[in-house]
Design a protein around this motif. Structure first.
Motif, PDB file in Angstrom:
ATOM      1  N   LYS A  32       5.946 -32.862 -55.897  1.00 50.25           N
ATOM      2  CA  LYS A  32       7.199 -32.220 -56.291  1.00 50.25           C
ATOM      3  C   LYS A  32       8.304 -32.393 -55.249  1.00 50.25           C
ATOM      4  CE  LYS A  32       5.982 -27.519 -54.699  1.00 50.25           C
ATOM      5  NZ  LYS A  32       5.803 -26.122 -55.147  1.00 50.25           N
ATOM      6  N   TYR A  33       7.922 -32.742 -54.010  1.00 55.64           N
ATOM      7  CA  TYR A  33       8.928 -32.961 -52.974  1.00 55.64           C
ATOM      8  C   TYR A  33       9.119 -34.439 -52.632  1.00 55.64           C
ATOM      9  CZ  TYR A  33       8.949 -27.948 -51.984  1.00 55.64           C
ATOM     10  OH  TYR A  33       9.078 -26.585 -52.077  1.00 55.64           O
ATOM     11  N   ASP A  58       4.223 -22.143 -62.997  1.00 55.35           N
ATOM     12  CA  ASP A  58       2.964 -22.865 -63.206  1.00 55.35           C
ATOM     13  C   ASP A  58       1.856 -22.355 -62.288  1.00 55.35           C
ATOM     14  OD1 ASP A  58       4.480 -23.779 -61.127  1.00 55.35           O
ATOM     15  OD2 ASP A  58       4.291 -25.904 -61.599  1.00 55.35           O
ATOM     16  N   GLY A  59       1.924 -21.084 -61.925  1.00 50.97           N
ATOM     17  CA  GLY A  59       0.826 -20.449 -61.219  1.00 50.97           C
ATOM     18  C   GLY A  59       0.898 -20.517 -59.705  1.00 50.97           C
ATOM     19  N   LEU A  60       0.025 -19.743 -59.094  1.00 49.71           N
ATOM     20  CA  LEU A  60       0.010 -19.641 -57.633  1.00 49.71           C
ATOM     21  C   LEU A  60      -0.444 -20.937 -56.977  1.00 49.71           C
ATOM     22  CD1 LEU A  60       0.519 -17.662 -55.315  1.00 49.71           C
ATOM     23  CD2 LEU A  60      -1.853 -16.918 -55.514  1.00 49.71           C
ATOM     24  N   ASN A  61      -1.330 -21.677 -57.627  1.00 49.27           N
ATOM     25  CA  ASN A  61      -1.793 -22.939 -57.062  1.00 49.27           C
ATOM     26  C   ASN A  61      -0.667 -23.931 -56.859  1.00 49.27           C
ATOM     27  OD1 ASN A  61      -4.678 -22.807 -56.645  1.00 49.27           O
ATOM     28  ND2 ASN A  61      -4.895 -22.597 -58.846  1.00 49.27           N
ATOM     29  N   SER A  62       0.418 -23.792 -57.610  1.00 53.75           N
ATOM     30  CA  SER A  62       1.506 -24.764 -57.527  1.00 53.75           C
ATOM     31  C   SER A  62       2.260 -24.681 -56.208  1.00 53.75           C
ATOM     32  CB  SER A  62       2.495 -24.559 -58.682  1.00 53.75           C
ATOM     33  OG  SER A  62       3.168 -23.314 -58.556  1.00 53.75           O
ATOM     34  N   PHE A  63       2.129 -23.559 -55.512  1.00 55.42           N
ATOM     35  CA  PHE A  63       2.820 -23.458 -54.224  1.00 55.42           C
ATOM     36  C   PHE A  63       2.256 -24.478 -53.238  1.00 55.42           C
ATOM     37  CE2 PHE A  63       4.344 -19.536 -55.982  1.00 55.42           C
ATOM     38  CZ  PHE A  63       5.572 -19.368 -55.385  1.00 55.42           C
ATOM     39  N   TYR A  64       0.974 -24.485 -53.066  1.00 63.59           N
ATOM     40  CA  TYR A  64       0.257 -25.569 -52.381  1.00 63.59           C
ATOM     41  C   TYR A  64      -1.222 -25.308 -52.562  1.00 63.59           C
ATOM     42  CZ  TYR A  64      -0.395 -22.252 -48.547  1.00 63.59           C
ATOM     43  OH  TYR A  64      -0.735 -21.161 -47.807  1.00 63.59           O
ATOM     44  N   PRO A  65      -1.920 -26.208 -53.215  1.00 64.27           N
ATOM     45  CA  PRO A  65      -3.354 -26.005 -53.435  1.00 64.27           C
ATOM     46  C   PRO A  65      -4.100 -25.957 -52.109  1.00 64.27           C
ATOM     47  CG  PRO A  65      -2.477 -27.715 -54.865  1.00 64.27           C
ATOM     48  CD  PRO A  65      -1.422 -27.407 -53.858  1.00 64.27           C
ATOM     49  N   PRO A  66      -4.808 -24.876 -51.808  1.00 66.00           N
ATOM     50  CA  PRO A  66      -5.539 -24.793 -50.536  1.00 66.00           C
ATOM     51  C   PRO A  66      -6.581 -25.891 -50.353  1.00 66.00           C
ATOM     52  CG  PRO A  66      -5.348 -22.642 -51.550  1.00 66.00           C
ATOM     53  CD  PRO A  66      -4.868 -23.623 -52.560  1.00 66.00           C
ATOM     54  N   TRP A  67      -7.106 -26.452 -51.471  1.00 65.67           N
ATOM     55  CA  TRP A  67      -8.120 -27.501 -51.344  1.00 65.67           C
ATOM     56  C   TRP A  67      -7.471 -28.885 -51.226  1.00 65.67           C
ATOM     57  CZ3 TRP A  67      -7.170 -24.843 -55.876  1.00 65.67           C
ATOM     58  CH2 TRP A  67      -6.544 -25.590 -56.877  1.00 65.67           C
ATOM     59  N   ASN A 109       9.431 -29.661 -48.169  1.00 58.24           N
ATOM     60  CA  ASN A 109       8.241 -29.202 -47.453  1.00 58.24           C
ATOM     61  C   ASN A 109       7.316 -30.376 -47.169  1.00 58.24           C
ATOM     62  OD1 ASN A 109       9.329 -26.691 -47.738  1.00 58.24           O
ATOM     63  ND2 ASN A 109       7.743 -25.894 -49.104  1.00 58.24           N
ATOM     64  N   ILE A 110       7.028 -30.583 -45.890  1.00 59.31           N
ATOM     65  CA  ILE A 110       6.133 -31.664 -45.480  1.00 59.31           C
ATOM     66  C   ILE A 110       5.087 -31.106 -44.530  1.00 59.31           C
ATOM     67  CG2 ILE A 110       7.906 -33.432 -45.757  1.00 59.31           C
ATOM     68  CD1 ILE A 110       6.964 -32.697 -42.240  1.00 59.31           C
ATOM     69  N   SER A 111       4.050 -31.890 -44.308  1.00 51.99           N
ATOM     70  CA  SER A 111       3.035 -31.550 -43.307  1.00 51.99           C
ATOM     71  C   SER A 111       2.945 -32.703 -42.323  1.00 51.99           C
ATOM     72  CB  SER A 111       1.664 -31.336 -43.957  1.00 51.99           C
ATOM     73  OG  SER A 111       1.672 -30.220 -44.804  1.00 51.99           O
ATOM     74  N   CYS A 112       2.974 -32.391 -41.035  1.00 52.11           N
ATOM     75  CA  CYS A 112       2.727 -33.405 -40.007  1.00 52.11           C
ATOM     76  C   CYS A 112       1.219 -33.542 -39.855  1.00 52.11           C
ATOM     77  CB  CYS A 112       3.345 -32.992 -38.679  1.00 52.11           C
ATOM     78  SG  CYS A 112       5.097 -33.306 -38.565  1.00 52.11           S
TER      79      CYS A 112
END
Length: 264
Positions: free
Chosen positions: A248-249, A180-189, A228-231
């Motif tokens: 997705k996670y 589903d494209g490169l944006n699906s990895f993590y949208p930079p915006w 995958n998480i972000s603190c």
């Protein structure tokens, strides 16, 4: 992945551009504006950086820093049309740079123009491209263009140069990629305020021993669990960490039930 990652991507993007040359008497003005734009970008003063970039283009219409600043800012604001206007100029000026093509492809993804996006990703992987300033981006592009197996092969190729968090998060992203494209990895915006938030509390024995006592170590714990998480916030006194993840996670995160995980 968060705003720090976005800053790194922007820095890497601009690093891949050489300084614009000018034969006019405005060289000092151009250099001064470039330095100010760079400083504003590092301070996340994006609006001011864009305004100065507009001024800089009056002196040097092909200035890499100005074109990149306006283009990437428009991309992060999901204004793909404006971003394409500026990033297309960069691709023509410096066709050997892969990052220009990657961001241009991401813009076309925003517009659902997936065939055009794929074309630019393929061009970014061509042998005549200069060295990639961010190996993790190359791994993602390889996955999108050639599939998961190629992505995993590229990941192993750069394993030694990646920090543990990047390695495990990339491994998770490739494993969960659904074409589903490169944006699906993590949208930079992607603004972390839009994500579902959780709180984890580190047990004293793990925190005091140094096993899990930083935002990076918390992210690594979950990455090794396949999530995958972000603190996004920490409280050293209570040993609490506020974390977020993408849809997705989400279910996988809840299923881990680790580190006293609580939904906020």
């Amino acid at each position: 992945m968060n705003k720090i990652t976005n800053l790194f991507l922007l820095t890497a993007f601009l690093y891949s551009c050489t300084e614009s040359k000018s034969t006019t008497e405005n060289v000092q003005i151009i250099k001064s504006l470039e330095n100010k734009i760079d400083s504003l970008g590092m301070a996340f003063e994006t609006e001011s950086a864009v305004q100065l970039s507009d001024s800089l283009l009056n002196y040097d219409p092909n200035n890499y820093i100005a074109l990149g600043t306006i283009g990437i800012n428009a991309f992060n604001n999901r204004d793909a049309v404006t971003a394409i206007k500026y990033l297309s100029k960069l691709v023509k000026i410096k066709p050997e740079s892969p990052m220009h093509k990657v961001f241009l492809g991401l813009c076309h993804e925003q517009l659902m123009e997936n065939d055009l996006a794929l074309k630019y990703y393929q061009q970014a992987l061509e042998p005549d491209s200069i060295e990639w300033p961010a190996n993790f981006m190359k791994i993602r592009v390889k996955t999108v263009v050639h599939g998961k197996e190629a992505g995993f092969q590229e990941l192993q190729l750069y394993k030694e140069s990646l920090n543990p968090i990047d390695y495990h998060q990339l491994n998770n992203d490739i494993k969960n990629y659904n074409e589903d494209g490169l944006n699906s990895f993590y949208p930079p915006w992607f603004d972390s305020t839009e994500r579902t938030k959780f709180l984890v509390t580190i047990p004293d024995e793990l925190y005091n021993s140094g096993q899990i006592n930083s935002m990076e170590k918390v992210e690594l714990v979950f990455a090794k669990l396949g999530v995958n998480i972000s603190c996004i916030h920490t409280n050293s006194q209570s040993k609490d960490y506020k974390i977020s993840t993408t849809d997705k996670y989400l279910d996988k995160l809840i299923a881990t039930d680790t580190l006293n995980l609580k939904k906020l």
